[in-house]
Write an enzyme that holds these catalytic residues in place. Sequence first.
Site, PDB file in Angstrom:
ATOM      1  N   SER A 119       2.707   2.095  -0.227  1.00 40.15           N
ATOM      2  CA  SER A 119       3.273   2.679  -1.438  1.00 40.15           C
ATOM      3  C   SER A 119       3.968   1.640  -2.321  1.00 40.15           C
ATOM      4  CB  SER A 119       4.192   3.843  -1.099  1.00 40.15           C
ATOM      5  OG  SER A 119       4.425   4.622  -2.243  1.00 40.15           O
ATOM      6  N   ASP A 139      -3.382  12.449  -2.630  1.00 41.14           N
ATOM      7  CA  ASP A 139      -1.989  12.004  -2.688  1.00 41.14           C
ATOM      8  C   ASP A 139      -1.282  12.668  -3.870  1.00 41.14           C
ATOM      9  OD1 ASP A 139       0.430  10.615  -2.966  1.00 41.14           O
ATOM     10  OD2 ASP A 139      -0.441   8.727  -2.325  1.00 41.14           O
ATOM     11  N   HIS A 173      -0.110  11.478   0.800  1.00 44.25           N
ATOM     12  CA  HIS A 173       0.686  10.239   0.727  1.00 44.25           C
ATOM     13  C   HIS A 173       1.108   9.860   2.145  1.00 44.25           C
ATOM     14  CE1 HIS A 173       2.897   7.323  -1.644  1.00 44.25           C
ATOM     15  NE2 HIS A 173       3.965   7.527  -0.888  1.00 44.25           N
TER      16      HIS A 173
END
Length: 195
Positions: A119, A139, A173
Site C-alpha cells: 500500500s 480493492d 485491500h
Amino acid sequence: MCGNNMSAPLPAIVPAARKATAAVIFLHGLGDTGHGWAEAMAGIRTPHVKYICPHAPIMPVSLNMNMAMPSWFDIIGLNPDAEEDETGIKKAAESIKALIDQEVKNGIPSHRIVLGGFSQSVLGSNKEVPVLQCHGEADPLVPLIFGCLTVEKLKTMLNPNNITFKTYPRMPHSACPEEMMDIKQFIEKQLPPID
C-alpha cells in the site's frame, strides 16, 4: 535500532534458515506493523534470505482526521493530484536507506537486497531495478485505477521492461495466496542462492 532513526521499534525479522546471502526489506501499509508481514514472509521464506519488516513511526495522518497511527509518511488525499508529504516521504526513504546500509555492514551486498511493501511505498532511484507491482481488482481502499496509474508512472521513471504488474480478481485491500506465491517467485528470481 538497526539504523532506523524514525523512532519506531526494532523491525520484525525472519532470519535466514542458513547463512543469509540476501535480504528483503518489506514495508507494511498504513495503520499496520511489520509483525503481520513478517509472518507472511515466513510463509514464503527462501532459506538464504533474511526478511526485515520494519515498523513505521506513529504519526497523525491527515486523510484519517489526523488520527495518530503507524505511517511511513502523511497521506493528505487519495486522488492522483493530491498534495504529497514530500518531507515525510524523504524521511521514510532515509530510514529505509539506513536499513539497507545496516544490511550492507552485516555483509549483504546492496544488489542482493530487495525492497518491497504493501500500500504505502517508497521507491528507490535505480532505473534498472526490477519491479513487481501487485493489486487486488476488488480493492475498495486503493482502487485498481490507482495501481494502473502507478505502473504507468513507474514506466516513465524506470526501464519499462523491468516492470511486472499483476492483478488478482476478487482480492480486496489485502494479500492472497496466489499473490504471495508470485512474490516468492519474484524474490527467488532476483535473489538466487549463491553458495
